[in-house]
Scaffold this motif. Structure first.
Motif, PDB file in Angstrom:
ATOM      1  N   HIS A   9       0.865  -1.185   0.000  1.00  0.00           N
ATOM      2  CA  HIS A   9       0.000   0.000   0.000  1.00  0.00           C
ATOM      3  C   HIS A   9       0.895   1.225   0.000  1.00  0.00           C
ATOM      4  O   HIS A   9       1.563   1.495   1.003  1.00  0.00           O
ATOM      5  N   HIS A  11       1.964   5.157  -2.411  1.00  0.00           N
ATOM      6  CA  HIS A  11       1.520   6.166  -3.386  1.00  0.00           C
ATOM      7  C   HIS A  11       2.704   6.812  -4.106  1.00  0.00           C
ATOM      8  O   HIS A  11       3.793   6.916  -3.544  1.00  0.00           O
ATOM      9  N   HIS A  41      -4.291   6.713  -5.444  1.00  0.00           N
ATOM     10  CA  HIS A  41      -5.701   7.030  -5.175  1.00  0.00           C
ATOM     11  C   HIS A  41      -6.463   7.234  -6.479  1.00  0.00           C
ATOM     12  O   HIS A  41      -6.137   8.140  -7.263  1.00  0.00           O
ATOM     13  N   GLU A  66      -6.104   2.408  -4.851  1.00  0.00           N
ATOM     14  CA  GLU A  66      -6.874   2.692  -3.638  1.00  0.00           C
ATOM     15  C   GLU A  66      -8.029   3.600  -4.046  1.00  0.00           C
ATOM     16  O   GLU A  66      -7.806   4.723  -4.506  1.00  0.00           O
ATOM     17  N   ASP A 198       1.229   2.362   3.658  1.00  0.00           N
ATOM     18  CA  ASP A 198       0.595   3.589   3.163  1.00  0.00           C
ATOM     19  C   ASP A 198       1.678   4.650   2.938  1.00  0.00           C
ATOM     20  O   ASP A 198       1.510   5.821   3.289  1.00  0.00           O
ATOM     21  N   HIS A 200       4.030   7.400   1.537  1.00  0.00           N
ATOM     22  CA  HIS A 200       3.885   8.550   0.640  1.00  0.00           C
ATOM     23  C   HIS A 200       5.216   9.280   0.447  1.00  0.00           C
ATOM     24  O   HIS A 200       5.331  10.108  -0.439  1.00  0.00           O
TER      25      HIS A 200
END
Ligand code: ZN
Ligand code: ZN
Length: 354
Positions: A9, A11, A41, A66, A198, A200
């Motif tokens: 997960h 980005h 996203h 996501e 997650d 980033h």
């Protein structure tokens, strides 16, 4: 069984991450990951799946997504979608339909950061999951590194403190989410747990200070999902992708917080009349079942049956438990690290049937 480590997960600048696919893949190689799934996203970035090479070393790069409804306020209920080669973000306004479509296309649907509380200090909304009535999920992101960070941000200074001492953040999945998961398992649902970073590569600004908090590489050495595959990765994009998604689908996986110590080698198996089964599998209770836990290092280990902590072991490497009771059995392991008791390993359940 062949164990691999995946971080699933994260980005890129296609949504709100800072590093591009290649830089993230290089960070994954440096962190000795076997595979990553990049999940921007509401955009399925096509053409980026690959076996990424850097000299002799390589990492499998897969693309997921996501998805959430951007018109919803606050923007709750994020869904991680894996293994679908079509853009489904247009279905985000109807999450039930979205999940059903993912399943129909043979993809995987996981609830992202199920509990992600508001942080007024940094102006972040509550973006927890809010659609628990949907029952066709594959699983849940039980432990999300960024939700846990966000939950600590009582003031802006906390953000700055944790940016400098990131190893002090992770303690384990939220108890609220563990009990929610146990509730679903006790109802007889099969819900696979995964751990996600997650990542980033976020920047933080505070007066004259600026810092990249949590570079990708740092995340990749933290909360990972370990998969058990029937064969080693082949070095072929299509075959390996299929094997990884199948392991996620079957729940042949555990969550490992690899920063305090590597969780590689953890095993949770069940031996019954029909043979040996693994995390994620079903096994019949007839004649009794022997559950066996193998820890990479002696540690504090708990066996949970339908949400109830039924046995604890301390400083054991091998733990055994015999049962005839049906239900979902799972394992939690804790370890002391930097002055705190922290979650180290969270297994997927073994489902014992009547
Ligand atoms: Zn999200
Ligand atoms: Zn995310």
């Amino acid at each position: 069984m062949h164990e691999i480590i995946i971080n699933l997960h994260m980005h890129t600048p296609y949504s709100d991450g800072y590093e591009n696919h290649d830089a993230i893949a290089q960070a994954a190689i440096r962190s000795k990951l076997d595979a990553i799934i990049i999940t921007d996203h509401n955009v399925l970035v096509t053409g980026k799946d690959c076996l990424f090479h850097d000299g002799e070393k390589s990492v499998l790069v897969l693309i997921g997504e996501e998805i959430h409804d951007q018109s919803r306020q606050p923007q709750k209920s994020h869904l991680l979608v894996f293994g679908v080669d079509r853009e489904l973000a247009t279905l985000a306004t109807d999450i039930k339909l979205l999940v059903e479509t993912v399943r129909k296309l043979n993809g995987l649907a996981f609830i992202a950061h199920p509990y992600d509380p508001e942080s007024k200090a940094v102006g972040e909304d509550d973006i927890s999951w809010d659609d628990w009535d949907i029952t066709s999920m594959n699983g849940i992101e039980l432990w999300n590194g960024m939700s846990e960070f966000k939950s600590r941000l009582k003031t802006k200074l906390h953000a700055f403190y944790y940016a400098y001492f990131p190893a002090r953040i992770a303690r384990g999945p939220f108890p609220l989410i563990l009990s929610k998961w146990d509730g679903l398992l006790s109802q007889g649902q099969r819900i696979t747990a995964i751990g996600g970073s997650d990542a980033h590569g976020l920047r933080i600004l505070y007066g004259p200070f600026r810092r990249v908090i949590f570079p990708y590489e740092w995340h990749f050495r933290g909360i990972n999902t370990h998969l058990l595959l029937p064969a080693p990765l082949q070095g072929s994009l299509n075959e390996d992708r299929q094997m990884i998604y199948e392991a996620l689908k079957q729940g042949h996986a555990f969550i490992g917080y690899d920063l305090p110590a590597s969780t590689t080698g953890f095993r949770f198996s069940a031996k019954g009349r029909e043979g040996v089964n693994w995390m994620g599998d079903e096994i019949n209770s007839q004649g009794g079942v022997t559950l066996q836990i193998r820890l990479p290092q002696a540690s504090e280990c708990h066996l949970i049956h339908n949400g109830k902590d039924i046995q604890q072991w301390d400083k054991h490497e091998i733990c055994t438990y015999i049962t005839t009771q049906p239900g979902a059995y799972r394992v939690e392991v804790y370890k002391h690290f930097q002055g705190q008791r922290r979650g180290w390993i969270f297994s997927n359940p073994i489902y014992i049937t009547k």
